[in-house]
Design a protein around this motif. Structure first.
Motif, mmCIF file in Angstrom:
data_model
loop_
_atom_site.group_PDB
_atom_site.id
_atom_site.type_symbol
_atom_site.label_atom_id
_atom_site.label_comp_id
_atom_site.label_asym_id
_atom_site.label_seq_id
_atom_site.Cartn_x
_atom_site.Cartn_y
_atom_site.Cartn_z
ATOM 1 N N ARG A 1 -7.161 56.623 7.988
ATOM 2 C CA ARG A 1 -6.482 57.081 9.207
ATOM 3 C C ARG A 1 -4.962 56.922 9.080
ATOM 4 O O ARG A 1 -4.193 57.807 9.463
ATOM 5 C CB ARG A 1 -7.014 56.345 10.440
ATOM 6 C CG ARG A 1 -8.447 56.726 10.801
ATOM 7 C CD ARG A 1 -8.882 56.151 12.135
ATOM 8 N NE ARG A 1 -8.846 54.703 12.199
ATOM 9 C CZ ARG A 1 -9.828 53.895 11.805
ATOM 10 N NH1 ARG A 1 -10.959 54.410 11.313
ATOM 11 N NH2 ARG A 1 -9.708 52.583 11.907
ATOM 12 N N PHE A 2 -4.515 55.790 8.535
ATOM 13 C CA PHE A 2 -3.086 55.539 8.330
ATOM 14 C C PHE A 2 -2.490 56.576 7.374
ATOM 15 O O PHE A 2 -1.428 57.153 7.643
ATOM 16 C CB PHE A 2 -2.891 54.117 7.778
ATOM 17 C CG PHE A 2 -1.533 53.854 7.202
ATOM 18 C CD1 PHE A 2 -0.400 53.881 8.002
ATOM 19 C CD2 PHE A 2 -1.372 53.568 5.852
ATOM 20 C CE1 PHE A 2 0.869 53.629 7.462
ATOM 21 C CE2 PHE A 2 -0.119 53.322 5.308
ATOM 22 C CZ PHE A 2 1.005 53.345 6.123
ATOM 23 N N ALA B 1 -3.681 59.553 6.652
ATOM 24 C CA ALA B 1 -3.732 60.891 7.263
ATOM 25 C C ALA B 1 -2.479 61.134 8.102
ATOM 26 O O ALA B 1 -1.855 62.191 8.003
ATOM 27 C CB ALA B 1 -4.992 61.042 8.101
ATOM 28 N N LYS B 2 -2.085 60.139 8.909
ATOM 29 C CA LYS B 2 -0.849 60.270 9.703
ATOM 30 C C LYS B 2 0.359 60.400 8.780
ATOM 31 O O LYS B 2 1.236 61.227 9.006
ATOM 32 C CB LYS B 2 -0.667 59.047 10.605
ATOM 33 C CG LYS B 2 -1.598 59.002 11.779
ATOM 34 C CD LYS B 2 -1.349 57.753 12.599
ATOM 35 C CE LYS B 2 -2.460 57.546 13.603
ATOM 36 N NZ LYS B 2 -2.370 56.249 14.280
ATOM 37 N N THR B 3 0.417 59.576 7.739
ATOM 38 C CA THR B 3 1.544 59.582 6.805
ATOM 39 C C THR B 3 1.688 60.930 6.107
ATOM 40 O O THR B 3 2.791 61.443 5.962
ATOM 41 C CB THR B 3 1.355 58.465 5.750
ATOM 42 O OG1 THR B 3 1.256 57.208 6.429
ATOM 43 C CG2 THR B 3 2.508 58.427 4.769
ATOM 44 N N GLY C 1 0.429 63.782 7.181
ATOM 45 C CA GLY C 1 0.451 64.883 8.139
ATOM 46 C C GLY C 1 -0.799 65.742 8.113
ATOM 47 O O GLY C 1 -0.729 66.952 8.301
ATOM 48 N N SER D 1 -5.463 65.673 8.671
ATOM 49 C CA SER D 1 -6.582 65.061 9.389
ATOM 50 C C SER D 1 -7.282 64.035 8.487
ATOM 51 O O SER D 1 -7.347 64.239 7.275
ATOM 52 C CB SER D 1 -7.560 66.167 9.771
ATOM 53 O OG SER D 1 -8.788 65.607 10.166
#
Length: 99
Positions: free
Chosen positions: A60-61, A63-65, A67, A69
């Motif tokens: 999850r971390f 995926a945010k980094t 950009g 899903s």
């Protein structure tokens, strides 16, 4: 981008897939992408290493980094281990460690 030899590098490209070797650190003070150690990228996460939850949190971390899903990241191996390999589909952002 040119493909890198994973024996010497912590990542390689397979088309638009980023193959990433990771040395995970669970139960850290903060989520962070660290330095390269050998052929692995050190990544710390705050989650405890219980039943794969630290790896799920790392996905999850990242995926945010990157950009994207979380479903665009596959854990090839190491879900219950600090040594992991991830396949990241078409990352939109690359952290500075990749430059």
């Amino acid at each position: 981008m040119k493909a890198k030899n994973l024996a010497n590098m912590f990542y390689q490209w397979e088309g638009d897939i980023l193959v990433l070797n990771v040395l995970g650190t669970p139960s850290a003070k903060r989520d962070a992408i660290g330095k390269v150690k050998g052929n692995q990228l050190k990544i710390s996460v705050t989650e405890a290493p219980v039943a794969g939850r630290a790896t799920d949190h790392m996905v999850r971390f990242l995926a945010k980094t990157f950009g994207i899903s979380p479903s665009d990241i596959d854990v090839v191996y190491g879900r219950m281990n600090v040594n992991k390999q991830l396949r990241i589909k078409a990352p939109k952002n690359l952290p500075s460690v990749f430059s």
